[in-house]
Design a protein around this motif. Sequence first.
Motif, PDB file in Angstrom:
ATOM      1  N   SER A  11       0.820  -1.208   0.000  1.00 25.98           N
ATOM      2  CA  SER A  11       0.000   0.000   0.000  1.00 25.98           C
ATOM      3  C   SER A  11       0.856   1.261   0.000  1.00 25.98           C
ATOM      4  O   SER A  11       2.038   1.245   0.361  1.00 25.98           O
ATOM      5  CB  SER A  11      -0.964   0.045   1.195  1.00 25.98           C
TER       6      SER A  11
ATOM      7  N   LYS B 145      -3.181   8.486   5.666  1.00 30.03           N
ATOM      8  CA  LYS B 145      -4.212   7.596   5.126  1.00 30.03           C
ATOM      9  C   LYS B 145      -3.569   6.622   4.143  1.00 30.03           C
ATOM     10  O   LYS B 145      -2.977   7.035   3.151  1.00 30.03           O
ATOM     11  CB  LYS B 145      -5.296   8.415   4.411  1.00 30.03           C
ATOM     12  N   HIS B 146      -3.683   5.339   4.448  1.00 27.17           N
ATOM     13  CA  HIS B 146      -3.111   4.311   3.587  1.00 27.17           C
ATOM     14  C   HIS B 146      -4.136   3.871   2.531  1.00 27.17           C
ATOM     15  O   HIS B 146      -5.332   3.777   2.812  1.00 27.17           O
ATOM     16  CB  HIS B 146      -2.674   3.106   4.422  1.00 27.17           C
ATOM     17  N   HIS B 147      -3.650   3.613   1.340  1.00 26.51           N
ATOM     18  CA  HIS B 147      -4.503   3.213   0.219  1.00 26.51           C
ATOM     19  C   HIS B 147      -4.116   1.801  -0.206  1.00 26.51           C
ATOM     20  O   HIS B 147      -3.040   1.581  -0.768  1.00 26.51           O
ATOM     21  CB  HIS B 147      -4.336   4.192  -0.948  1.00 26.51           C
ATOM     22  N   LYS B 148      -5.014   0.850   0.089  1.00 27.17           N
ATOM     23  CA  LYS B 148      -4.745  -0.553  -0.230  1.00 27.17           C
ATOM     24  C   LYS B 148      -5.731  -1.125  -1.253  1.00 27.17           C
ATOM     25  O   LYS B 148      -5.487  -2.198  -1.799  1.00 27.17           O
ATOM     26  CB  LYS B 148      -4.838  -1.399   1.042  1.00 27.17           C
ATOM     27  N   TYR B 149      -6.842  -0.418  -1.472  1.00 19.93           N
ATOM     28  CA  TYR B 149      -7.943  -0.979  -2.247  1.00 19.93           C
ATOM     29  C   TYR B 149      -7.589  -1.229  -3.708  1.00 19.93           C
ATOM     30  O   TYR B 149      -8.138  -2.118  -4.348  1.00 19.93           O
ATOM     31  CB  TYR B 149      -9.153  -0.029  -2.193  1.00 19.93           C
ATOM     32  N   TYR B 150      -6.654  -0.450  -4.293  1.00 19.49           N
ATOM     33  CA  TYR B 150      -6.487  -0.456  -5.743  1.00 19.49           C
ATOM     34  C   TYR B 150      -6.073  -1.813  -6.295  1.00 19.49           C
ATOM     35  O   TYR B 150      -6.368  -2.144  -7.438  1.00 19.49           O
ATOM     36  CB  TYR B 150      -5.493   0.615  -6.188  1.00 19.49           C
TER      37      TYR B 150
ATOM     38  N   LEU C  65     -13.783   1.244   0.371  1.00 21.65           N
ATOM     39  CA  LEU C  65     -13.089   2.496   0.075  1.00 21.65           C
ATOM     40  C   LEU C  65     -12.807   3.309   1.337  1.00 21.65           C
ATOM     41  O   LEU C  65     -12.622   4.530   1.266  1.00 21.65           O
ATOM     42  CB  LEU C  65     -13.902   3.334  -0.919  1.00 21.65           C
TER      43      LEU C  65
ATOM     44  N   PHE D  77      -9.217   8.825  -4.472  1.00 19.63           N
ATOM     45  CA  PHE D  77      -8.422   8.132  -5.492  1.00 19.63           C
ATOM     46  C   PHE D  77      -7.239   9.011  -5.906  1.00 19.63           C
ATOM     47  O   PHE D  77      -7.241   9.614  -6.984  1.00 19.63           O
ATOM     48  CB  PHE D  77      -9.275   7.802  -6.716  1.00 19.63           C
TER      49      PHE D  77
ATOM     50  N   THR E 238       1.000   9.300  -4.734  1.00 16.81           N
ATOM     51  CA  THR E 238       1.034   8.922  -3.318  1.00 16.81           C
ATOM     52  C   THR E 238       2.487   8.719  -2.881  1.00 16.81           C
ATOM     53  O   THR E 238       3.412   8.807  -3.690  1.00 16.81           O
ATOM     54  CB  THR E 238       0.251   7.616  -3.080  1.00 16.81           C
TER      55      THR E 238
ATOM     56  N   ASN F 218      -5.994   5.088 -10.987  1.00 16.19           N
ATOM     57  CA  ASN F 218      -7.008   5.867 -10.276  1.00 16.19           C
ATOM     58  C   ASN F 218      -7.726   6.865 -11.171  1.00 16.19           C
ATOM     59  O   ASN F 218      -8.778   7.381 -10.787  1.00 16.19           O
ATOM     60  CB  ASN F 218      -6.380   6.580  -9.082  1.00 16.19           C
TER      61      ASN F 218
END
Length: 360
Positions: free
Chosen positions: A72, A105-110, A203, A233, A237, A262
């Motif tokens: 992430s 804020k960590h973004h792992k969903y992609y 999300l 999105f 990052t 994204n």
Amino acid sequence: MYDVFGSIRSLLKVDSVSIDNNIFRMHYKATMFILVAFSLLVTQKQYLGDPIDCIVDGVDSGIMDTYCWIHSTFTIPSLTGEVGKDIPHPGISNPQSPDKSMEVKHHKYYQWVTLFLYLQAIMFYIPRYLWKTWEGGKIKMLVMQLNSPIVDDEAKRDRKKMLVDYFVVNFHNHNFYAFRFFLCELLNFVNVVGQIYFTDRFLGYEFTTYGTRVLDYSEQELGTRMDPMDQVFPKVTKCTFHKFGSSGTVERIDGLCVLPLNIFNEKIYIFLWFWFIIVAVISGVGLLYRLSTFSSAFRQILLRTRSRLAASENVEAISRKCQIGDWFVLYQLAKNMDPLIYKEFINDLALKLQGRGPVS
């Protein structure tokens, strides 16, 4: 593009015999097709390139891309300032002097978007699968090719007589059949509301307010607004990689990652936000309509509307004797049979139920 989506054209194929209604088809045809198409779209490298590209010194770019994709990336949503002057990109700060009070804020969903969309498509098909299994081809069997106006007179007479005899013998035995369809309609509504909730969790609880925030963003002044799509999105990052240095000390290496994926994800989910709400509202209205069909007077009006060519007194005679299951099967037959043949069937059935044989 044709090669990508040509394989899913069959999802929109029109059935020769209708066993449900337009609201039902909105779930298992339209919504399922949209979700599968989006799932395929985000896997196409020829339109997106690599899903992630990271800039970092001291680490091989391929290793960094794989590491950041798996573990992430993150941004700092609360950062404000002019892009290119105060901050390099939305949500990106100076790695040398981070503000500890700011929430990362960590973004792992992609990495899971494709599978999640496909899973949602399967969920929208489950009520259809259940109904098709329970229905068992009953309507198709009863129609017996009477959906075509060009039928041999003798064959039409025999099939029509068989249909009338079937209804006389099985009158008041269709309630369980109808209630299973009503259950599937309820499952459709529960599913679309549940998909809104699960997408919100997927999300990071950003989905339920996503559409309204995008609409509010379009009305703000150009120099002061923060794009909510960049917050949910982000296209750029950060990613932190740790490794041992030459003396054995752990080194912290800060990287900047670009997420071309994204660009599509933000458009996909803004569309799905509106689409899920539209489908949920229409499904809710459909449930209210279904509740109203428990009124015999309303059922009589609907059957008369479907049987415009038949004599009104015959339609009323049948409606007075029908339970909701019988009415539901008659209504389904009206959608599939030729109107002239259906008129003759209604007239013959009314005479039979009143104790008189059909007129030759």
